[in-house]
Design an enzyme around this catalytic site. Structure first.
Site, PDB file in Angstrom:
ATOM      1  N   HIS A  34       0.819  -1.219   0.000  1.00 38.84           N
ATOM      2  CA  HIS A  34       0.000   0.000   0.000  1.00 38.84           C
ATOM      3  C   HIS A  34       0.852   1.269   0.000  1.00 38.84           C
ATOM      4  O   HIS A  34       0.302   2.377  -0.072  1.00 38.84           O
ATOM      5  CB  HIS A  34      -0.930   0.034   1.216  1.00 38.84           C
ATOM      6  CG  HIS A  34      -1.944  -1.055   1.237  1.00 38.84           C
ATOM      7  ND1 HIS A  34      -2.747  -1.358   0.160  1.00 38.84           N
ATOM      8  CD2 HIS A  34      -2.283  -1.947   2.216  1.00 38.84           C
ATOM      9  CE1 HIS A  34      -3.543  -2.381   0.471  1.00 38.84           C
ATOM     10  NE2 HIS A  34      -3.269  -2.753   1.700  1.00 38.84           N
TER      11      HIS A  34
ATOM     12  N   ASP B   9      -5.281 -12.548   4.023  1.00 40.21           N
ATOM     13  CA  ASP B   9      -6.419 -11.984   4.735  1.00 40.21           C
ATOM     14  C   ASP B   9      -7.744 -12.222   4.016  1.00 40.21           C
ATOM     15  O   ASP B   9      -8.800 -11.864   4.539  1.00 40.21           O
ATOM     16  CB  ASP B   9      -6.213 -10.492   5.014  1.00 40.21           C
ATOM     17  CG  ASP B   9      -5.541  -9.744   3.878  1.00 40.21           C
ATOM     18  OD1 ASP B   9      -5.262 -10.347   2.830  1.00 40.21           O
ATOM     19  OD2 ASP B   9      -5.285  -8.534   4.034  1.00 40.21           O
TER      20      ASP B   9
END
Length: 351
Positions: free
Chosen positions: A129, A259
């Protein structure tokens, strides 16, 4: 059998919450290591040392602005704290992250020289990110990430004259990686939960790159409720699309987030180890060396899904076999519509 190389060092645990609880903590590596040990993959791997090369800071500046790097270093030097509401810096963050960069660069060299077939770097903090200026593509935060070692190694390998592809299977879009490589002719396949339902809100089918990178960014949307059957179908179709656009790569980089695993707790996808094992098997058939860089995954995903992915890559039985999840037809239709949008956009903006 394929040779597995593994990089792990306690230095990766020096990046730790400066105060209070945080889901992105050193304990993540404990989950991963325990799963690898219980599946016998830990003992199967050749464990390589994380080199202390020096010069990593100058390499990090190839993918991040100096102002952003300096802000991280300054905060660490003054005891750490939060750079945004999601993302912390601790006094050990620079050493952790620079060691991570050193490890992935060393792993890429080992893979390209034929010394390893698959290399796993069990490092942290994550980085996909983190964009050139930090927060990327309008995201509100850095999403737990500091320096983008995936973009760094991909750019390094590309500039050495090799073909490289990044395959990001994290729950969230790798907006930082895409930001850094958006104008570079480096393919980036990113399959993630619908951006309208989750951070960072990017990764749409029409975001396919620009300039020399035009048509090399393949964003694939998995709607909430996606199960193993649909996820694997989307992955197969996207890989077929990539292979129609590019020659066989010299290196595959997997931005490995876990995730999206059904029990990991952060998203709305319903993946079991079946998806990760099958994806590993599919990627192995590309026939290129594979570098696995750890991104998300915070509990069961690291323990169960990481060994399943590795087993698929190594043509071994799934050590944590689970009954596959299935997807409602309405969700499948929505996902395939998004995939058609990607194809249409690529046809209108060819390489």
């Amino acid at each position: 059998m394929n040779k597995l190389c593994l990089y792990y060092d306690p230095v990766f645990e020096l990046h730790s919450p400066p105060y209070g609880y945080h889901i992105e903590s050193p304990e993540r590596l404990t989950y991963a290591i325990q799963g690898l040990q219980d599946s016998q993959l830990w003992s199967r791997a050749e464990h390589l040392p994380v080199p202390r090369r020096g010069g990593e800071l100058s390499r990090i500046r190839e993918v991040h602005s100096w102002d952003y790097v300096e802000a991280i270093l300054d905060l660490a030097e003054h005891g750490g704290g939060y750079i945004d509401p999601d993302t912390y810096v601790s006094p050990g963050t620079p050493l952790s992250t620079l060691s991570y960069a050193s490890a992935v660069l060393d792993a890429s060299e080992k893979l390209l020289s034929g010394m390893c077939d698959v290399a796993l770097v069990l490092g942290r903090p994550p980085g996909h990110h983190a964009g050139y200026f930090g927060r990327a593509m309008g995201a509100p935060t850095l999403g737990f990430c500091i320096f983008n070692v995936s973009a760094l190694v991909a750019l390094n390998v590309h500039r050495l004259g090799y073909e490289v592809v990044i395959i990001d299977i994290d729950l969230h879009h790798g907006n930082g990686t895409q930001d850094i490589l958006y104008s570079e002719p480096v393919f980036h396949i990113d399959i993630h939960q619908d951006p309208s339902t989750i951070y960072p809100g990017t990764g749409w089918p029409w975001q396919t790159g620009e300039a020399e990178g035009r048509g090399t960014k393949l964003n694939v949307i998995a709607p909430p409720g996606t199960g193993d059957d649909l996820y694997v179908e989307l992955f197969r179709r996207t890989l077929d699309l990539y292979q129609s656009l590019s020659s066989t790569p010299d290196l595959v980089i997997i931005d490995a987030g876990f995730d999206a695993y059904i029990e990991d707790g952060l998203g709305s996808l319903r993946l079991t180890t079946t998806s990760y094992y099958t994806i590993g098997s599919i990627i192995a058939r590309i026939g290129a060396p594979i570098l696995i860089i750890l991104q998300g995954g915070y509990s069961s995903g690291l323990y169960r899904a990481l060994p399943a992915l590795l087993a698929g890559l190594l043509n071994m039985p799934n050590p944590f076999e689970e009954h596959p999840s299935r997807t409602e037809n309405s969700i499948r239709r929505k996902a395939l519509k998004h995939l058609d949008e990607l194809k249409e956009h690529l046809e209108s903006t060819p390489l």
